[in-house]
Design an enzyme around this catalytic site. Structure first.
Site, PDB file in Angstrom:
ATOM      1  N   GLY A  23      -4.466  -4.469  -3.787  1.00  0.00           N
ATOM      2  CA  GLY A  23      -5.487  -3.452  -4.024  1.00  0.00           C
ATOM      3  C   GLY A  23      -4.765  -2.176  -4.395  1.00  0.00           C
ATOM      4  N   HIS A  24      -4.804  -1.819  -5.681  1.00  0.00           N
ATOM      5  CA  HIS A  24      -4.058  -0.663  -6.175  1.00  0.00           C
ATOM      6  C   HIS A  24      -5.039   0.417  -6.610  1.00  0.00           C
ATOM      7  CE1 HIS A  24      -0.423  -3.474  -7.159  1.00  0.00           C
ATOM      8  NE2 HIS A  24      -0.757  -3.471  -5.882  1.00  0.00           N
ATOM      9  N   GLN A  26       2.044  -6.010  -3.106  1.00  0.00           N
ATOM     10  CA  GLN A  26       2.563  -6.104  -1.720  1.00  0.00           C
ATOM     11  C   GLN A  26       3.884  -5.320  -1.578  1.00  0.00           C
ATOM     12  OE1 GLN A  26       1.565  -9.586  -3.158  1.00  0.00           O
ATOM     13  NE2 GLN A  26      -0.401  -8.705  -2.650  1.00  0.00           N
ATOM     14  N   LYS A  86       1.820   2.007  -5.122  1.00  0.00           N
ATOM     15  CA  LYS A  86       2.353   1.408  -6.355  1.00  0.00           C
ATOM     16  C   LYS A  86       1.430   1.664  -7.544  1.00  0.00           C
ATOM     17  CE  LYS A  86       2.372  -2.550  -4.254  1.00  0.00           C
ATOM     18  NZ  LYS A  86       2.081  -2.105  -2.887  1.00  0.00           N
ATOM     19  N   ASP A 146       0.808  -1.228   0.000  1.00  0.00           N
ATOM     20  CA  ASP A 146       0.000   0.000   0.000  1.00  0.00           C
ATOM     21  C   ASP A 146       0.841   1.278   0.000  1.00  0.00           C
ATOM     22  OD1 ASP A 146      -2.240  -1.663   0.152  1.00  0.00           O
ATOM     23  OD2 ASP A 146      -2.169  -1.684   2.341  1.00  0.00           O
TER      24      ASP A 146
HETATM   25  P1  GDP Z   1      -0.778   0.249  -3.526  1.00  0.00           P
HETATM   26  O1  GDP Z   1      -1.366  -0.999  -2.997  1.00  0.00           O
HETATM   27  O2  GDP Z   1       0.694   0.343  -3.282  1.00  0.00           O
HETATM   28  O3  GDP Z   1      -1.117   0.522  -4.969  1.00  0.00           O
HETATM   29  O4  GDP Z   1      -1.427   1.429  -2.681  1.00  0.00           O
HETATM   30  P2  GDP Z   1      -3.000   1.594  -2.293  1.00  0.00           P
HETATM   31  O5  GDP Z   1      -3.729   2.062  -3.490  1.00  0.00           O
HETATM   32  O6  GDP Z   1      -3.474   0.383  -1.593  1.00  0.00           O
HETATM   33  O7  GDP Z   1      -2.887   2.716  -1.179  1.00  0.00           O
HETATM   34  C1  GDP Z   1      -2.324   3.949  -1.435  1.00  0.00           C
HETATM   35  C2  GDP Z   1      -3.376   5.025  -1.160  1.00  0.00           C
HETATM   36  O8  GDP Z   1      -2.745   6.280  -1.121  1.00  0.00           O
HETATM   37  C3  GDP Z   1      -4.431   5.130  -2.253  1.00  0.00           C
HETATM   38  O9  GDP Z   1      -5.620   5.574  -1.672  1.00  0.00           O
HETATM   39  C4  GDP Z   1      -3.859   6.199  -3.175  1.00  0.00           C
HETATM   40  O10 GDP Z   1      -4.867   6.883  -3.918  1.00  0.00           O
HETATM   41  C5  GDP Z   1      -3.214   7.113  -2.179  1.00  0.00           C
HETATM   42  N1  GDP Z   1      -2.021   7.831  -2.654  1.00  0.00           N
HETATM   43  C6  GDP Z   1      -1.044   7.418  -3.502  1.00  0.00           C
HETATM   44  N2  GDP Z   1      -0.076   8.352  -3.590  1.00  0.00           N
HETATM   45  C7  GDP Z   1      -0.454   9.366  -2.782  1.00  0.00           C
HETATM   46  C8  GDP Z   1       0.153  10.611  -2.407  1.00  0.00           C
HETATM   47  O11 GDP Z   1       1.239  10.966  -2.830  1.00  0.00           O
HETATM   48  N3  GDP Z   1      -0.531  11.399  -1.520  1.00  0.00           N
HETATM   49  C9  GDP Z   1      -1.725  11.023  -0.998  1.00  0.00           C
HETATM   50  N4  GDP Z   1      -2.313  11.830  -0.124  1.00  0.00           N
HETATM   51  N5  GDP Z   1      -2.315   9.862  -1.318  1.00  0.00           N
HETATM   52  C10 GDP Z   1      -1.675   9.046  -2.186  1.00  0.00           C
HETATM   53  P1  IMO Z   2      -0.900  -4.225  -2.171  1.00  0.00           P
HETATM   54  O1  IMO Z   2      -0.472  -4.784  -3.523  1.00  0.00           O
HETATM   55  C1  IMO Z   2      -0.890  -4.647   2.151  1.00  0.00           C
HETATM   56  C2  IMO Z   2      -0.947  -8.720   3.757  1.00  0.00           C
HETATM   57  C3  IMO Z   2      -2.207  -9.148   4.504  1.00  0.00           C
HETATM   58  C4  IMO Z   2      -1.582 -10.088   5.513  1.00  0.00           C
HETATM   59  C5  IMO Z   2      -0.492 -10.780   4.725  1.00  0.00           C
HETATM   60  C6  IMO Z   2      -0.871 -12.139   4.151  1.00  0.00           C
HETATM   61  O2  IMO Z   2      -2.193  -3.511  -2.194  1.00  0.00           O
HETATM   62  O3  IMO Z   2       0.220  -3.465  -1.565  1.00  0.00           O
HETATM   63  P2  IMO Z   2      -2.427 -12.862   2.115  1.00  0.00           P
HETATM   64  O4  IMO Z   2      -3.894 -12.643   1.877  1.00  0.00           O
HETATM   65  O5  IMO Z   2      -1.564 -12.299   1.040  1.00  0.00           O
HETATM   66  O6  IMO Z   2      -2.096 -14.290   2.426  1.00  0.00           O
HETATM   67  O7  IMO Z   2      -2.112 -12.036   3.475  1.00  0.00           O
HETATM   68  O8  IMO Z   2      -0.165  -9.900   3.659  1.00  0.00           O
HETATM   69  N1  IMO Z   2      -1.185  -8.218   2.393  1.00  0.00           N
HETATM   70  C7  IMO Z   2      -1.120  -6.925   2.055  1.00  0.00           C
HETATM   71  N2  IMO Z   2      -0.928  -5.827   2.816  1.00  0.00           N
HETATM   72  N3  IMO Z   2      -1.014  -4.527   0.822  1.00  0.00           N
HETATM   73  C8  IMO Z   2      -1.187  -5.622   0.033  1.00  0.00           C
HETATM   74  O9  IMO Z   2      -1.170  -5.560  -1.316  1.00  0.00           O
HETATM   75  C9  IMO Z   2      -1.281  -6.886   0.650  1.00  0.00           C
HETATM   76  N4  IMO Z   2      -1.473  -8.142   0.206  1.00  0.00           N
HETATM   77  C10 IMO Z   2      -1.390  -8.944   1.268  1.00  0.00           C
HETATM   78  O10 IMO Z   2      -2.843  -8.049   5.106  1.00  0.00           O
HETATM   79  O11 IMO Z   2      -0.977  -9.369   6.545  1.00  0.00           O
HETATM   80 MG    MG Z   3      -2.904  -1.668  -1.772  1.00  0.00          MG
END
Ligand code: GDP
Ligand code: IMO
Ligand code: MG
Length: 430
Positions: free
Chosen positions: A40-41, A224, A16, A13
């Protein structure tokens, strides 16, 4: 040739999806190489929000080809649901722009059930998984029992393959005192979904090889983060795949030299979802403030993310183990307006100072962070698109992070919007 791998340098998170989407303007092909729909991106384009889970984030841009490599575990029903959901948002997704590796293993309902059962059991260690069946599906892959995408093309053999798989799973069911599983139901479900999946199936290793020969630019999208890596993460509180840069090659059928730049996506503070050690976790108002301001809720499960200060010890280590050339620092805007910001520069373990995360899980749980304190900045970084717009104190924070982790900052992200990004070094340019 310059191909770029984007990987998370913390516990996932890091942002990415946003950075892959921003960089994919320059790429021709976007490839997922590990994980599954536990990812979850989030992508924000002119106010419209897209969430990708099983699919590469390249599906959002017209004219790009998205590829799911052999290193990914694929839930056929979730794959089709996600295509439908994103089509509902106006995206054009079909076999011409989405390719699924014929040798990718399948996630079946039995995997999800096993994942859920383990997570709700009182006698099995809880990991806090996404309950999507990721771990059990990888176990079957390594156990050489898995069904793969290609098996859907041969419906007459499905019964035997499912029976062999259930031999193993029904032994588990008996051990756990659960009802045994009926193979006929799984076979019927697979036969019903196969015609929807097969049009996407491709020899991905060959597709990517030809793309390379044609001079196409390839962007590898990690899911991840390295602290969740099965080898280099906070084991056993990890996911079941590798996310280090070498996996981009293994999980797609290309060679290690086909990745020329590794961009580590790094949040300006730290978050984690699920169980496991987190040395800089803040269980106070500051942690709560970061979670609220940063909207730190899981995309997949909706769980609140645990929040804490930036941990330079961990990122220094993942820069090394992940093979990271430079980082994209994200969410710096969340720190706008804070009076004091801290960075963890070392740990105390049983009275000794160390500069690494020990491999032992009990030691990981015992380390105490050593902090360097930083004065916050006046003004804001939110929405900045050039280095010159950053307050001087924010620049100091970025420079200190570079120094401590031993890697340069290649870009800075200042909001969820695609274009609110500062480019320092173009990773596609050698
Ligand atoms: P990922 O799993 O690495 O793709 O990240 P997620 O989408 O799960 O979580 C990142 C969150 O931060 C999302 O809600 C993005 O829209 C948000 N985000 C990404 N870059 C920035 C940033 O530079 N500033 C802020 N405030 N939010 C960001
Ligand atoms: P993105 O791509 C954050 C974590 C779960 C748990 C552990 C194992 O959005 O960054 P699993 O279901 O993979 O067997 O769970 O890994 N986890 C993540 N945490 N971002 C993710 O993906 C994750 N995918 C798995 O919360 O701790
Ligand atoms: Mg994510």
């Amino acid at each position: 040739m310059a191909n770029v791998a984007v990987i998370g340098s913390q516990w996932g998170d890091e942002g990415k999806g946003k950075i892959v989407d921003w960089l994919s303007e320059k790429a021709d092909v976007v490839v997922r190489f590990q994980g599954g729909h536990n990812a979850g991106h989030t992508l924000v384009v002119d106010g419209a929000v897209y969430k990708t889970s099983a699919l590469p984030s390249g599906v959002v841009r017209k004219g790009k080809v998205s590829v799911i490599g052999n290193g990914v575990v694929v839930d056929p029903w979730a794959f089709i649901d996600e295509i439908e959901r994103l089509r509902g948002q106006g995206l054009d997704i079909g076999p011409e722009n989405l390719k699924l590796a014929d040798n990718a293993p399948l996630i079946l309902p039995i995997h999800r059930n096993l994942d859920e059962m383990r997570e709700s059991s009182n006698s099995i260690r809880k990991i806090g998984t996404t309950k999507r069946g990721i771990g059990p599906a990888y176990e079957d892959k390594v156990g050489r029992r898995a069904l793969r995408v290609i098996d859907l093309a041969d419906p007459d053999t499905l019964e035997d393959k499912v029976a062999a798989l259930l031999d193993h799973h029904n032994a588990l069911c008996r051990g756990y005192g659960r009802e045994e599983l009926d193979g006929a139901d799984v076979v019927a479900k697979l036969k019903a979904i196969a015609p929807q999946i097969l049009p996407y199936m491709d020899r991905v290793w060959n597709y990517l090889h030809e793309a390379k020969l044609a001079g196409k630019k390839i962007l590898f999208e990690g899911a991840q983060g390295i602290l969740l890596d099965i080898d280099h993460g906070t084991y056993p509180y990890v996911t079941s795949s590798n996310m280090v840069a070498g996996q981009a090659a293994t999980g797609s059928g290309m060679g290690p030299r086909d990745v020329s730049y590794v961009l580590g996506i790094t949040k300006a503070y730290t978050t984690r979802v699920g169980e496991g050690p987190f040395p800089t976790e803040l269980l106070d108002d500051v942690g709560q403030y970061l979670g609220e301001k940063g909207h730190e809720f899981g995309v997949v499960t909706g769980r609140s993310r645990r929040c804490g200060w930036f941990d330079a010890v961990l990122v220094r280590q993942t820069v090394i183990t992940g093979g990271i050339d430079g980082i994209a620092l994200t969410k710096i805007d969340v720190l706008d307006g804070m009076k004091e910001i801290k960075i963890c520069t070392g740990y105390k373990l049983d009275g000794k100072v160390i500069d690494y995360l020990p491999a032992s899980a009990p030691e990981q749980a015992r380390v105490e962070p050593i902090y360097e304190s930083f004065e916050g900045w006046e003004g804001t970084t939110a929405g900045a698109r050039s280095w010159a717009e950053l307050p001087a104190q924010a620049v100091k924070y970025v420079r200190r992070i570079e120094e401590l982790i031993g890697a340069p900052v290649a870009s800075v992200s200042t909001s969820p919007e695609r274009e609110d990004t500062i480019l320092v070094k173009d990773p596609f340019q050698d």
